[in-house]
Structures are given as C-alpha cells and as structure tokens.
Design an enzyme around this catalytic site. Sequence first.
Site: not given
Length: 372
Positions: A127, A285, A175, A309-310, A180, A336, A129, A164-165, A124
């Site tokens: 990463d 939402h 993964h 709202e969303t 992950m 939503h 971001h 994430h992996c 494994h």
Amino acid sequence: MLTRRATLLGLSGAAATPFLAKTADARQALTPAAAKTDLSRLTRIKRDLVAPPFVHEHEQVAPGAPRIVEFTMTIEEKEMQVDSGAWVQAMTFNGSMPGPLMVVHEGDYVELTLINPGTNMMPHNIDFHSSTGALGGGALTHVAPGEMTVLRWKATRPGTFVYHCAPGGPMIPWHVVSGMNGAIMVLPRNGLTDHNGDPVRYDRVYYIGEQDLYIPKDADGNYKRFSDLAESYPESEAVMNGLIPTHVVFNGRVGALTGDNAMTANVGEKVLFVHSQANRDSRPHLIGGHGDLVWEEGKFNNAPLRDLETWFIRGGSAAAALYGFLQPGVYAYVNHNLIEAVNLGATAHVKVDGAWDNDLMEQVVAPTAIVT
C-alpha cells in the site's frame, strides 16, 4: 495435518473477510475494467534499490520529461536479531527493516515488480500512501508465496510518504510491526525549495525508518525466540495488543546506526534526513544541531518550517529535515521520547568531520576543582 503455511494462509484469508471476501473473487473483482494507458513515448529507467540508511542514485532536479521508473522488490521472511538476546520473525521488503527508500519526481510513473518467493509462508501486498486508488495499490498487489505482480502508478503529489504491507484485518498491524514498511520520496521536478521559494540542494541523504517491535517474554523475563512466523504469531499478537513496544529502533535493531554503522558527514555539508514511522508517532531531534528546513508533514508543496529543535512525525507518515553541519563531532539523532531513545533503542549517530569553530562554542574553562 495442517502445515504451518496452510495455517497462516487460512488465518490471512479469515482476517480479510469480509474486507476482501474470498481471495480469488477479490482479485477478480478488483481488476480494473479500463483501457490500457499508452506510455510508450516515455523513457524507462531502472533503479537498483539499496538498504537504508543509504538511498539509490537519483537526480535532485528532474532531467527532462516524466519517466517510468522501474523498481524490483523481493519480499523476505526471515529471523532478525534486534538486540542482545532479542530476535524477531520479521517480514521485510528486500530484506531490510525498513524497506528501501524509493526516489522519483512528481509526474513520473512508479513501476514496481513485487516478488513473493515460494519459500515464504505468507501472502503479502503493498500500500503506497503516495498513490491514488485501489487501497494505495494494496488491492491490486496481493501475492501468495510463489507469485509476483507488477503495479504502475503516477506520482502526482510531491513529498515523503510511507508504504507498507496491508493484507487485511489483524494481519495488517502484524505485518507492519514485523518490518513490512518503508518510504518513497517524490521530489518536485525542479527540486526542493526553501521557505522563500529558492532552490535547495542536499549533499547527502539518509533514510531512517523507525520501528516499534513487540517481542514476547518467557516466565523468567527472557525474550522468546520462535522457529517461524506461525509459531510467533499468537504470542506476538498478545504483546502487540497491549500497545507497549518492547523495542523502538532505527533501521531494524538497537545500534543499527551507531558506532561503526553511524551516518557520516563533513562540516559545511547539507544533509537531508528522511524519517518514517508506519505505526506510531515519533519526535526526531538532532542533539547539537537543528532542523534548518523541516517538512514536518513530509509534503514539499508546503513551505518548510525553520530552525526546529524537535519535529513531530505522525504515525503512518514520513518527514524530511535538512541540516547544514557547522561543527565536527558525534551528533546523536534520537526520538526525543528519551525513554524510547535510551532504554528502547531509538538512537542513531552522525559522525561529522571538519574544523571546530570556537565562535559557535568554546570551552572557556575545562572541568576542574571548585575554587572558592
């Protein structure tokens, strides 16, 4: 005869070619040839991670100069139940789906100890971001079963970000959709600000990790249950490649944040919801509420949107939304796409205590027989 672990290790290596070439060579080639950074002057602080939706102790405003913030995460491969009759061979950071939310401040250094126990089957990595260079740290953190590594990186951009992996090739999506992934929140040193630049504080923070899952079915339409990762991979990959999830859930399983597990708040409190989706788009939402301030792209250098709202979360990103609760009751927090919310599982609840305000909403006439 090849063991299941050997098969998976070979599959992982093949998947990485030519991306990482031979594992040993890739590790050596990606070891940076540079002088060590002297950070001895900085204060170190250890943070104990907690399972979502909860978030570890942290300050909203940085207490002083940048620090080195130490975290430890152990990778766990384990079977997890995601619904009645539905189980997945999961790969997780710290045993939860999603992995824990980490919180630091802009300018801090994140120092992560990543442990891959010898009982696991797969190699494994991680990463971020939010980091800069070496595939988000992924190229420097490949750990085989029985190995650990320590990665340090500087948090230069405030906001909410996915981690994430990403071990290479077809192993990456497998993964990620097996659990992950997680998120980190890098707060501005002076804390959050609203659209006018005025300080904003939250009373509670919750982390919601949305997960799409792809569980094979047998000839009778029942979900299949596998003994380990190796057995699950071929059929799981086939379902994944169809791009139609069998489940879309919050925090690892259907109902993980409803009923007795619902999030809680009080009238008058401001709650920050951090929501990530590492693989697909989502549309959060809050039924009965709004996004007072929403960092839809999750980046605190940008002014927040107001009164939504969303809001929209791009696959592979995390958003933050602040809402001050004005009425008591049970609020449904949903994706939503209502098919995913109701039929596939992407629903959470917030139980809010306090006094009702009839000025905001009043039942003038209760349901009764129609009078003509």
